[in-house]
Design an enzyme around this catalytic site. Structure first.
Site, mmCIF file in Angstrom:
data_model
loop_
_atom_site.group_PDB
_atom_site.id
_atom_site.type_symbol
_atom_site.label_atom_id
_atom_site.label_comp_id
_atom_site.label_asym_id
_atom_site.label_seq_id
_atom_site.Cartn_x
_atom_site.Cartn_y
_atom_site.Cartn_z
ATOM 1 N N GLU A 116 37.445 41.608 47.821
ATOM 2 C CA GLU A 116 38.837 41.490 47.357
ATOM 3 C C GLU A 116 38.824 40.897 45.959
ATOM 4 O O GLU A 116 37.757 40.594 45.411
ATOM 5 C CB GLU A 116 39.653 40.638 48.331
ATOM 6 C CG GLU A 116 39.877 41.345 49.662
ATOM 7 C CD GLU A 116 40.823 40.600 50.579
ATOM 8 O OE1 GLU A 116 41.845 40.079 50.105
ATOM 9 O OE2 GLU A 116 40.515 40.524 51.767
ATOM 10 N N HIS A 244 51.502 37.648 46.026
ATOM 11 C CA HIS A 244 50.560 38.736 46.288
ATOM 12 C C HIS A 244 50.968 39.926 45.427
ATOM 13 O O HIS A 244 52.149 40.293 45.403
ATOM 14 C CB HIS A 244 50.574 39.118 47.774
ATOM 15 C CG HIS A 244 49.375 39.927 48.171
ATOM 16 N ND1 HIS A 244 49.209 41.229 47.769
ATOM 17 C CD2 HIS A 244 48.275 39.607 48.895
ATOM 18 C CE1 HIS A 244 48.053 41.683 48.248
ATOM 19 N NE2 HIS A 244 47.464 40.707 48.929
ATOM 20 N N ARG A 290 44.348 37.155 41.788
ATOM 21 C CA ARG A 290 45.719 37.555 42.101
ATOM 22 C C ARG A 290 46.772 37.160 41.076
ATOM 23 O O ARG A 290 47.717 37.908 40.821
ATOM 24 C CB ARG A 290 46.126 36.885 43.413
ATOM 25 C CG ARG A 290 45.870 37.754 44.545
ATOM 26 C CD ARG A 290 46.258 37.132 45.821
ATOM 27 N NE ARG A 290 45.430 37.821 46.799
ATOM 28 C CZ ARG A 290 45.291 37.468 48.031
ATOM 29 N NH1 ARG A 290 45.927 36.415 48.483
ATOM 30 N NH2 ARG A 290 44.532 38.143 48.852
ATOM 31 N N HIS A 351 53.521 34.748 48.582
ATOM 32 C CA HIS A 351 52.519 34.986 49.628
ATOM 33 C C HIS A 351 51.947 33.694 50.188
ATOM 34 O O HIS A 351 51.879 33.513 51.398
ATOM 35 C CB HIS A 351 51.411 35.839 49.010
ATOM 36 C CG HIS A 351 50.309 36.234 49.943
ATOM 37 N ND1 HIS A 351 50.540 36.935 51.109
ATOM 38 C CD2 HIS A 351 48.964 36.045 49.880
ATOM 39 C CE1 HIS A 351 49.386 37.156 51.725
ATOM 40 N NE2 HIS A 351 48.416 36.616 51.011
ATOM 41 N N ARG A 386 44.528 30.601 44.635
ATOM 42 C CA ARG A 386 43.560 30.770 45.725
ATOM 43 C C ARG A 386 42.758 32.064 45.581
ATOM 44 O O ARG A 386 43.318 33.125 45.276
ATOM 45 C CB ARG A 386 44.315 30.807 47.059
ATOM 46 C CG ARG A 386 43.440 31.028 48.269
ATOM 47 C CD ARG A 386 44.262 30.941 49.529
ATOM 48 N NE ARG A 386 45.188 32.030 49.646
ATOM 49 C CZ ARG A 386 44.934 33.176 50.273
ATOM 50 N NH1 ARG A 386 43.764 33.381 50.851
ATOM 51 N NH2 ARG A 386 45.840 34.119 50.351
HETATM 52 C C1 SIN Z 1 45.225 40.610 51.771
HETATM 53 O O1 SIN Z 1 44.761 41.252 52.702
HETATM 54 O O2 SIN Z 1 45.396 41.087 50.653
HETATM 55 C C2 SIN Z 1 45.635 39.180 52.009
HETATM 56 C C3 SIN Z 1 44.440 38.355 52.277
HETATM 57 C C4 SIN Z 1 44.598 36.974 51.722
HETATM 58 O O3 SIN Z 1 45.704 36.558 51.362
HETATM 59 O O4 SIN Z 1 43.568 36.294 51.592
#
Ligand code: SIN
Length: 534
Positions: A116, A244, A290, A351, A386
């Site tokens: 991610e 998010h 993010r 988020h 985060r």
């Molecule tokens: C996501 O799946 O994008 C959210 C996961 C997260 O907030 O760590």
């Protein structure tokens, strides 16, 4: 008034609360766990899509570096060290060995890994796009089977009990502020109960529902932060609200999260003209941390006048998409978007709260015997922003270390747990229309004035609106009997004010807290739908 006594009272049944119940019970402590809904609904962790960090070729130093870089170099290193030291073992022991969570595996039975934003390698394990549900359905069943854990659903914490405020013995007010449990509303009977505990653990999750557009579940308005603040606990870093970048946004459709793992598996952000825009913003492009991606989308929306950008995963085959993201695929299809053929309309939404109730790495807040874990707590692990997929891991680690520290305290300390005063509440029923309207005003104020890009003028305006509302709500609260919607409203306005105070006091743009230049355009996109995530 019914009174319940226990060693440990856990407020909240997400991953942090349930994991705490597991660890504390193993250590021989009695636990009462309360939650407002059925175990299988409410909590945000239940809806987590992405995954959890676990890597058989583990490189703790690299993970530490990624967490600190994502935080814009503001994380508390002690908290980061604790997570990288204990996370790996916690996932192995509880999720893999004890609960046998069905994480995705290759045909040879080896765990699959994904990536991610902000991660420098593929180190996240997952269960399709429903990792939270896969973990929690196993954990809930496990917790319900533990002999020394009593789960009470339909119970909403009202106010924390302290020796100085609630004991029937007036001399207890000379004691240092010490938490001894909570008053809780039994939503089935309407009665207030006192739950008296040696240790009280706030595991109420985040606060996203104080914003108009959010990935958070209904009712997630910072209950723990607000209750802890009322008894004088330190709360910190609340200006760092993570938005998010990719939340599904289409007229007359509910909002829902489109996991960052979609970008991890090759999804690319494009504007309405189909042009990529992240390549000029960050070397990691669509997989940048993010805060950077969310602000880049926001600026793209301001310059184009559109209210969404698009996430294009069409580079992957339809079979791959349907197998890897079955839930996202299905939800988008229900809203008329076939993501194997067309890009997904997305925009940022509130988020995750990087701040919360100040605690050390063992969950201790600034109030004796009051702990906080998971998203409710702030150890400084996330600093100003985060790193993705650290939150479920933090739930496990904070629950484990806190339960271990509590067990030592319970074995070695004397606890003074007196009778507490009766709860008194007026008979008048609150007007639900007023509650709904006030909630709307809080959420639109936070969205428009305390969003992704802030300014001192807008924060000032938000503060005035919320202070006036807070006065109204306090009066309204005192004149009516308790309902869970009234408790939500009371905690929502307090939490919103705390976020606004924190943002107003911090003029420095870092991570998720970004203060606009004088002439910067900062409008938040208009919501497409009144309906929020269910
Ligand atoms: C996501 O799946 O994008 C959210 C996961 C997260 O907030 O760590």
């Amino acid at each position: 008034m019914e009174t319940i006594r226990t060693d440990c009272l856990v407020i909240g049944a997400g991953l942090a609360g349930c994991a705490y119940a597991h660890y504390a019970s193993k250590l021989g402590l009695s636990v009462v766990l309360i939650c407002s809904d059925e175990l299988s609904s409410g909590a945000n962790s239940q809806w987590a899509q992405g995954g959890i960090i676990f890597d058989t070729s583990y490189h703790p130093e690299q993970l530490k570096k990624d967490i600190i870089e994502a935080s814009d170099f503001t994380s508390n290193e002690t908290a980061v060290d604790s997570l990288v030291q204990h996370g790996q073992d916690a996932v192995q022991a509880l999720l893999l060995d004890e609960l046998d969570v069905p994480f995705d595996r290759d045909p040879g039975g080896e765990l699959k890994y994904t990536r991610e934003g902000g991660h420098s390698n593929n180190r996240i394990i997952f269960s399709k796009d429903v990792t939270g549900r896969a973990i929690l359905s196993n954990l809930h069943e496990h917790v319900l089977s533990l002999p020394n854990v009593a789960v009470q659903t339909g119970m909403v914490a009202v106010d924390l009990l302290t020796l100085s405020h609630n004991s029937v013995n007036p001399k207890d007010k000379y004691e240092p502020i010490t938490c001894i449990g909570t008053y809780a509303l039994d939503t089935n009977s309407g009665e207030i109960k006192a739950i008296i505990a040696k240790k009280t653990i706030l595991a109420t999750g985040g606060l996203g529902q104080i914003f108009q557009n959010t990935t958070n579940q209904l009712g997630v308005v910072g209950h723990g932060v607000s209750m802890a603040h009322r008894v004088g606990a330190r709360v910190i870093d609340l200006e760092y609200i993570q938005f998010h970048p990719t939340v599904f946004l289409k007229k007359n459709c509910p909002l829902f999260l489109v996991s960052e793992a979609v970008r991890g598996e090759g999804g690319v952000l494009v504007n309405a003209a189909g042009q990529e825009f992240m390549d000029t913003q960050h070397p990691m492009k669509s997989l940048a941390p993010r805060d950077i991606v969310a602000r880049a989308i926001h600026r793209e929306l301001i310059s184009s006048g559109d209210n969404c950008v698009y996430l294009d995963i069409s580079s992957r085959s339809p079979d791959f998409i349907k197998d890897r993201f079955p839930s996202i695929y299905q939800r988008c299809l229900e809203c008329g978007v076939d993501i194997s053929k067309e890009p997904i309309p997305v925009a940022p939404a509130a988020h995750y709260s990087c701040g919360g109730v100040y605690t050390d790495i063992n969950g201790r807040s600034s109030i004796s015997n009051l702990n906080a874990i998971g998203e409710t707590a702030c150890t400084g692990l996330h600093g100003a922003n985060r790193l993705a997929s650290t939150s479920l891991l933090e739930c496990l680690v904070s629950a484990k270390l806190t339960a271990e520290a509590d067990s030592l305290d319970v074995a070695s300390q004397a606890f003074h747990l007196p009778e507490v005063r009766e709860w008194r509440s007026p008979d008048e029923s609150p007007d639900e229309v007023l509650i709904r309207q006030d909630m709307k005003l809080i959420k639109s104020t936070m969205w428009n004035y305390v969003g992704l890009i802030r300014s001192s003028k807008r924060l000032h305006r938000a503060r005035r609106i919320l202070m006036e509302l807070d006065d109204e709500i306090s009066e309204f609260y005192a004149g009516n009997h308790l309902t869970s919607s009234l408790l939500n409203l009371r905690n929502a306005v307090k939490t919103a004010l705390l976020v606004v105070y924190a943002a107003s006091l911090n003029p420095t743009s870092k991570g998720c807290h970004y203060v606009a230049f004088e002439d910067e355009e900062i409008d938040m996109p208009e919501p497409e739908s009144e309906e929020l995530l269910k």
